[in-house]
Design an enzyme around this catalytic site. Structure first.
Site, PDB file in Angstrom:
ATOM      1  N   ASP A  13       0.820  -1.221   0.000  1.00  0.00           N
ATOM      2  CA  ASP A  13       0.000   0.000   0.000  1.00  0.00           C
ATOM      3  C   ASP A  13       0.856   1.274   0.000  1.00  0.00           C
ATOM      4  O   ASP A  13       0.428   2.310   0.492  1.00  0.00           O
ATOM      5  CB  ASP A  13      -0.947   0.027   1.217  1.00  0.00           C
ATOM      6  CG  ASP A  13      -1.800  -1.219   1.331  1.00  0.00           C
ATOM      7  OD1 ASP A  13      -2.420  -1.596   0.330  1.00  0.00           O
ATOM      8  OD2 ASP A  13      -1.825  -1.830   2.419  1.00  0.00           O
ATOM      9  N   LYS A  16       2.484   1.995  -5.056  1.00  0.00           N
ATOM     10  CA  LYS A  16       3.216   1.403  -6.194  1.00  0.00           C
ATOM     11  C   LYS A  16       2.493   1.631  -7.503  1.00  0.00           C
ATOM     12  O   LYS A  16       3.127   1.790  -8.538  1.00  0.00           O
ATOM     13  CB  LYS A  16       3.406  -0.108  -5.969  1.00  0.00           C
ATOM     14  CG  LYS A  16       4.386  -0.467  -4.872  1.00  0.00           C
ATOM     15  CD  LYS A  16       4.679  -1.959  -4.844  1.00  0.00           C
ATOM     16  CE  LYS A  16       3.487  -2.795  -4.446  1.00  0.00           C
ATOM     17  NZ  LYS A  16       3.028  -2.559  -3.071  1.00  0.00           N
ATOM     18  N   GLY A  40      -3.616  -4.761  -4.604  1.00  0.00           N
ATOM     19  CA  GLY A  40      -4.393  -3.709  -5.252  1.00  0.00           C
ATOM     20  C   GLY A  40      -3.538  -2.559  -5.743  1.00  0.00           C
ATOM     21  O   GLY A  40      -2.673  -2.073  -5.038  1.00  0.00           O
ATOM     22  N   HIS A  41      -3.795  -2.112  -6.973  1.00  0.00           N
ATOM     23  CA  HIS A  41      -3.170  -0.915  -7.519  1.00  0.00           C
ATOM     24  C   HIS A  41      -4.276   0.018  -7.994  1.00  0.00           C
ATOM     25  O   HIS A  41      -5.187  -0.398  -8.713  1.00  0.00           O
ATOM     26  CB  HIS A  41      -2.282  -1.249  -8.729  1.00  0.00           C
ATOM     27  CG  HIS A  41      -0.979  -1.881  -8.372  1.00  0.00           C
ATOM     28  ND1 HIS A  41      -0.429  -1.836  -7.111  1.00  0.00           N
ATOM     29  CD2 HIS A  41      -0.091  -2.582  -9.129  1.00  0.00           C
ATOM     30  CE1 HIS A  41       0.728  -2.470  -7.111  1.00  0.00           C
ATOM     31  NE2 HIS A  41       0.950  -2.932  -8.314  1.00  0.00           N
ATOM     32  N   GLN A 223       2.399  -6.437  -2.843  1.00  0.00           N
ATOM     33  CA  GLN A 223       2.588  -6.318  -1.388  1.00  0.00           C
ATOM     34  C   GLN A 223       3.885  -5.558  -1.055  1.00  0.00           C
ATOM     35  O   GLN A 223       4.260  -4.652  -1.774  1.00  0.00           O
ATOM     36  CB  GLN A 223       2.554  -7.699  -0.702  1.00  0.00           C
ATOM     37  CG  GLN A 223       1.199  -8.362  -0.691  1.00  0.00           C
ATOM     38  CD  GLN A 223       0.983  -9.272  -1.879  1.00  0.00           C
ATOM     39  OE1 GLN A 223       1.884  -9.922  -2.372  1.00  0.00           O
ATOM     40  NE2 GLN A 223      -0.240  -9.336  -2.352  1.00  0.00           N
TER      41      GLN A 223
END
Length: 429
Positions: A13, A16, A40-41, A223
């Site tokens: 988080d 990235k 998640g992005h 991650q």
């Protein structure tokens, strides 16, 4: 020109998505090398926001995007995510997207097991996303996984199912659940197989060709290093190696191909889920960081825990992952604080530590030692050069890179792609 490997240097988080998107626009290929759709992005391009959890970030810009063999793949989620992006006008086809045919699959039984375990764990919950990533990696290592290439040979699946079900039926019985419905599973796989197989290929071979042509490859990690199954806050970790060295094994290219290692580092610290967090702020300051930083997980929607920057953890991550330079993100979230703090060491039962210990009891017991600095009241949001930054913000950045013993290569000052201060171009040797 160099290749670039991007990893998170905290607990994930770190922002990235924006950095990878910025780099992907200058790369010839983007490769995801580990994790699953628990990563998640969020990409903001112009007026459009894209939320990705499995597809490499390069897909939005039409860059060749590859899911490497180190990823565990949920084929139904893949279909859903592709359809959603296509609905936003993103073109996805066999020319710009490929999946390693030796990827292990995440199956419905993996999601079932993930949920059953967390439900039964009580106070020992790990805080997984419940998407089956851990159980899928277990089956891969236990040599009972069904892989992408098996989708082309479903009539010969019985020996694989024998191994798989011998393991899972016993576990399911322990939770009072019926055995795996083999016929239903095969039917589901038969239905999804054509969709997945249109993208499947030996991607190591395609990447070899790309590299031979002198193209720039961006390796995209999921991650963060502190969630690495070996080097993270075990057992509150993910199920794969998140360090930069995994880019080689998870893509099929050798270690000499990974190039510049860019560690993404948030200007403060956040964590989703359970586990130790030395600088966590359970007060108004932590609340302010969370609100200003919009700290909710892209995949889970869970509120992130927030705290001051921990230089000890980031220094350790950079050393373990061989980080060449960092991208410092969300600096603007610190705008307006009278003072800011940086953790420079720990106290543990009367001793001073300059590293984060391995044992979970020690990790939970360390007390942060803080260095306090004056804050700044001017805005850093949208800054694109050092001249746009307040003097005190520059001092903060300088102190961070001094403490983590790693230079700053980029500073991100908003979710917008162009709001980036470039110190050193990762794609240039």
């Amino acid at each position: 020109m160099a290749n670039v490997t991007v990893i998170g240097a905290q607990w994930g988080d770190e922002g990235k998505g924006k950095i990878v998107d910025w780099l992907a626009s200058r790369a010839d290929a983007v490769v995801r090398f580990q994790g699953g759709h628990n990563a998640g992005h969020t990409l903001v391009v112009g007026d459009t926001t894209y939320k990705l959890s499995l597809l490499p970030s390069g897909i939005v810009t039409g860059t060749l995007s590859i899911i490497g063999n180190g990823v565990v793949l949920d084929p139904w989620h893949l279909k859903s995510e592709i359809e959603k992006l296509e609905g936003q006008g993103v073109a996805i086809n066999a020319d710009n997207f490929a999946i390693a045919d030796n990827c292990a699959l995440i199956l419905p039984l993996h999601r079932d097991l993930d949920g059953l375990r967390e439900q039964a764990a009580g106070s020992g919950k790990i805080g997984t996303t419940g998407r089956g990533i851990g159980p899928a990696y277990e089956d891969k290592v236990g040599r009972r996984a069904i892989r992408v290439c098996d989708l082309a040979h479903l009539d010969a699946l019985d020996p694989h199912l024998d191994r798989l079900c011998a393991h899972h039926d016993a576990l399911r019985a322990g939770f009072g659940q019926p055995p795996v419905d083999r016929a239903a599973l095969v039917a589901e796989l038969r239905e999804i197989a054509p969709f997945v197989l249109q993208y499947a290929q030996p991607v190591w071979k395609r990447l070899k060709k790309v590299r031979k042509a002198g193209a720039r490859i961006l390796f995209e990690g999921a991650q963060g290093v502190l969630l690495d199954v070996d080097h993270g806050t075990y057992p509150f970790v993910t199920s794969s190696n998140t360090v930069s060295g995994t880019a080689a094994a998870g893509s099929g290219l050798g270690p000499s191909s990974t190039g510049f290692v860019l560690g993404i580092v948030k200007a403060y610290t956040t964590r989703v889920g359970s586990g130790p967090f030395p600088t966590e702020l359970d007060d108004a300051t932590g609340q302010k960081l969370g609100e200003r930083g919009h700290e909710f997980g892209t995949v889970t929607g869970r509120k992130r825990r927030c705290g001051w920057f921990d230089a000890v953890l980031v220094r350790q991550s950079c050393a373990i992952s061989g980080v060449t330079g960092i991208a410092l993100t969300k600096l603007d979230v610190l705008d307006g604080f009278d003072t800011v703090k940086i953790c420079t060491g720990y106290r543990l039962r009367g001793k001073i530590l300059d590293y984060f210990p391995s044992h979970s009891a020690d990790q939970a017991a360390v007390e942060p030692i803080y260095e306090e600095m004056d804050g700044w009241h001017e805005t850093t949001a949208g800054a694109r050069s050092w001249a746009d930054l307040p003097a005190q913000a520059i001092k903060y950045i300088s102190r961070v890179q001094e403490l983590i013993e790693t230079p700053v290569a980029l500073v991100s000052t908003s979710p917008e792609r162009e709001d980036t201060i470039l110190v050193r171009d990762p794609f240039v040797d």
